[in-house]
Write an enzyme that holds these catalytic residues in place. Sequence first.
Site, PDB file in Angstrom:
ATOM      1  N   LYS A  97       8.320 -43.654   7.536  1.00 30.77           N
ATOM      2  CA  LYS A  97       7.281 -44.649   7.201  1.00 30.77           C
ATOM      3  C   LYS A  97       7.238 -44.899   5.695  1.00 30.77           C
ATOM      4  O   LYS A  97       7.228 -46.043   5.254  1.00 30.77           O
ATOM      5  CB  LYS A  97       5.932 -44.126   7.715  1.00 30.77           C
ATOM      6  N   SER A 110      -0.738 -36.666  -5.299  1.00 25.95           N
ATOM      7  CA  SER A 110      -0.655 -37.822  -4.399  1.00 25.95           C
ATOM      8  C   SER A 110       0.521 -38.714  -4.746  1.00 25.95           C
ATOM      9  O   SER A 110       0.595 -39.292  -5.831  1.00 25.95           O
ATOM     10  CB  SER A 110      -1.950 -38.637  -4.480  1.00 25.95           C
ATOM     11  N   GLN A 165       1.090 -41.461  -3.304  1.00 29.92           N
ATOM     12  CA  GLN A 165       0.648 -42.860  -3.282  1.00 29.92           C
ATOM     13  C   GLN A 165       0.135 -43.273  -4.654  1.00 29.92           C
ATOM     14  O   GLN A 165       0.443 -44.367  -5.136  1.00 29.92           O
ATOM     15  CB  GLN A 165      -0.446 -43.045  -2.227  1.00 29.92           C
ATOM     16  N   ASP A 175       1.331 -34.440   5.737  1.00 26.25           N
ATOM     17  CA  ASP A 175       1.069 -35.214   6.958  1.00 26.25           C
ATOM     18  C   ASP A 175       1.316 -34.409   8.232  1.00 26.25           C
ATOM     19  O   ASP A 175       1.043 -34.883   9.335  1.00 26.25           O
ATOM     20  CB  ASP A 175       1.956 -36.463   6.987  1.00 26.25           C
ATOM     21  N   ARG A 197      -8.991 -34.665   8.752  1.00 19.35           N
ATOM     22  CA  ARG A 197      -8.093 -33.949   9.670  1.00 19.35           C
ATOM     23  C   ARG A 197      -8.449 -32.471   9.822  1.00 19.35           C
ATOM     24  O   ARG A 197      -8.036 -31.841  10.797  1.00 19.35           O
ATOM     25  CB  ARG A 197      -6.635 -34.121   9.224  1.00 19.35           C
TER      26      ARG A 197
HETATM   27  C1  S3P Z   1       2.474 -41.242   1.388  1.00 14.57           C
HETATM   28  C2  S3P Z   1       1.881 -40.251   0.665  1.00 14.57           C
HETATM   29  C3  S3P Z   1       0.933 -39.287   1.233  1.00 14.57           C
HETATM   30  C4  S3P Z   1       0.983 -39.273   2.750  1.00 14.57           C
HETATM   31  C5  S3P Z   1       1.003 -40.657   3.339  1.00 14.57           C
HETATM   32  C6  S3P Z   1       2.217 -41.423   2.833  1.00 14.57           C
HETATM   33  C7  S3P Z   1       3.404 -42.156   0.722  1.00 14.57           C
HETATM   34  O1  S3P Z   1      -0.383 -39.650   0.874  1.00 14.57           O
HETATM   35  O2  S3P Z   1      -0.104 -38.560   3.263  1.00 14.57           O
HETATM   36  O3  S3P Z   1       1.084 -40.597   4.747  1.00 14.57           O
HETATM   37  O4  S3P Z   1       4.139 -42.888   1.409  1.00 14.57           O
HETATM   38  O5  S3P Z   1       3.432 -42.168  -0.507  1.00 14.57           O
HETATM   39  P1  S3P Z   1      -0.997 -39.136  -0.520  1.00 14.57           P
HETATM   40  O6  S3P Z   1      -0.255 -39.740  -1.596  1.00 14.57           O
HETATM   41  O7  S3P Z   1      -2.430 -39.609  -0.476  1.00 14.57           O
HETATM   42  O8  S3P Z   1      -0.893 -37.657  -0.467  1.00 14.57           O
END
Ligand code: S3P
Length: 749
Positions: A334, A481, A483, A629, A660
């Site tokens: 993903k 993080s 993200q 995750d 969670r």
């Molecule tokens: C992701 C980062 C993670 C993960 C999410 C996808 C990404 O989140 O939990 O499902 O693609 O960068 P966080 O950055 O909030 O940890």
Amino acid sequence: MSQLVTGSSSAAPIIGRVAVVGLGLIGGSFAKGLRESGLCREVVGSDPDPHTQQLAVSLGVVDSMVPDLPSAVQGAELILLAVPVLAMRSVLRELARLELGGAVITDTGSTKTAVVEAVREAYGQVPPQFVPGHPIAGSERSGVEAADAGLFRRHKVILTPLDNTDPAAVERVRQAWQALGADVEDMPLEDHDEVLAATSHLPHLLAFSLVDTLASRSENLEIFRYAAGGFRDFTRIAASDPVMWRDVFLANRDAVLRSLDTFTRDLSRLRTAVEEGDANTLLGVFTRARVAREHFSTILARRAYMEPMQTQSINFIASPGSRVQGRIRVPGDKSISHRSIMLGSIAEGVTEVEGFLEGEDSLATLQAFRDMGVVIEGPHRGRVTINGVGLHGLQAPPGPIYVGNSGTSMRLLAGLLAGQNFTTELTGDASLGKRPMGRVADPLRAMGATIDTAEGGRPPLVIKGAESHLKGMEYVMPMASAQVKSCLLLAGLYAEGKTSVTEPAPTRDHTERMLKGFGYPVQVDGATATVESGHKLTGCRIDVPADISSAAFFMVAASIAEGSDLTLEHVGINPTRIGVINILRAMGADITLSNEREVGGEPVADIRVRYAPLKGIEIPEDQVPLAIDEFPALFIAAACAEGRTVLRGAEELRVKESDRIQVMADGLQTLGIRAEPTPDGVIIDGGVIGGGTIDSHMDHRIAMSFAIASLRATADIRITDCIHVATSFPGFIDLASSVGIQIRQEDNA
Ligand code: S3P
């Protein structure tokens, strides 16, 4: 006789006399349906046409025909005006002169502003017992002969009451339509006319026009001999009643003109594209339209006109099983899928993606870039072709960008959009609406971005690119993080100077790897990643490995079910993602990797998992971001292990698609496992898993985790609200069944 959705046919009628004025298709069908429903004692019809007068009684449409209007409506409790919109004026003038007691009057006109104006003209003001209405149903057949008692069944009827309309009158009209099986909805008057101009009136105008253009150039209509299904489907509605449609266009003039102008502008753009051989524009329009049409077909198929998709509910029933065996490939990663679309779109040239995850989250990202003018072909069996527009080629989307359930789309896009010269609004579903966005909005503001959020830093986000002057900065993230890191690096591509992000613990580094794959320099120095603006991305090929987060469910499944031997092919084993392997191995799992190789900058391997008894452990905190995750699945492993498993330092789990920690602990307790949530983790004692009903809280990973728990359960596990499994793992049930996990969708959910 048609089957009608009514419970009143055997009960005493609750309305006395109903008068239907105008017995064409719509009025006739209403009259006939109401008679058959038994809701009223008597249906009286009135119509100036002698032929209709003759047929209406013999066809069973009305109980009696009364030629003159005053006698027809005399003593009626409900009067339906089903005459053409332009004829409404004279009928209303006549009605206004009569003493009708408390009779409720409604109509079927398709242009509500015009009808309400006519009512006002006749009465001086709109009487409280007048309820404007419009059934969205029809047929190419017209006249009383076409009257069909089932015409409105499962069709929308829109009521547009005014401020002074009597609620009891609205109820009465609603009741009548519901007796015919219709779904009745209220809507503001102007909205109704605008929506109908676009979705009904404009298509009719085009169909009439196209058939006329073609027919008038071939007097003997010879050319239609060569017309195939496309012509038939496109022009079917040109067979509709000309008088009625003439009146519609005259009555809804302004709204129709607005729609027509927009369409004419877009059509002339297409003309230019054809003239100039502009394949990109043609493909862009066609791919966007196709996606929109597919989406629309789903809505139409469910006959749920204008109903949001989210209302659908899916429950799983997972039954106790034995072992898990076989070789499978789970869907694409993903995180990498999201990034392939984002970087491919702002690259120069074409990017070919294989193994793309066709899940709702990554499709939301794909649609966002289509909305911003990027031509994207596919996905077709995981293949996507992105015609990149370069760093500065994105266009303002036509409206807010809806990213559904996807936090990754919203957070990463926030960074990218802060660097554009237009404003964008990012919205999502109810679950995403509760997730924190301040973690990206605050540092982006520190870089110079102008961003509005809802209260508490929640979505929607309004990102005012044109008002933002991004300057690079050095940011030390307060939480681990990927993200946030990725968001800031994407903003950094547009910021003056250098942008560096330091993470407190290693997080997934797909953005850094992929930027390099697109030829964009990224400097990684320990925990700090740095980009500098002024470079470009060049389109490339991306092979998306299978998602280790999806593979995790099967790794746990094979580890807990005695006799299992399962191989998961082509799984991404990026070192920042393999916490689940490390943790399971520490618990005693039998996991071997083979065929290790690198594809497009990401390491992949086949993962073989054989059953082995697990034991509880203290999960090393440094593994938390690497398995962030996978904890819902790992908690199931802990529930099946001997002894106690303790997780700490994982407070981030509380702000995922659900809390969670709490949701998993609640679910495990329901199944008879001791699970004690702590502020930053959980303590789980292995035990015997029983059956029960689990609320997944609309969280895909919670749903799938409890589904695999069934392998060791003593009875069925029912999991509610599993619709979001499709966000990350389309086809989960089928793939799970193919290796021996028994999950099915509950009937009538
Ligand atoms: C992701 C980062 C993670 C993960 C999410 C996808 C990404 O989140 O939990 O499902 O693609 O960068 P966080 O950055 O909030 O940890």
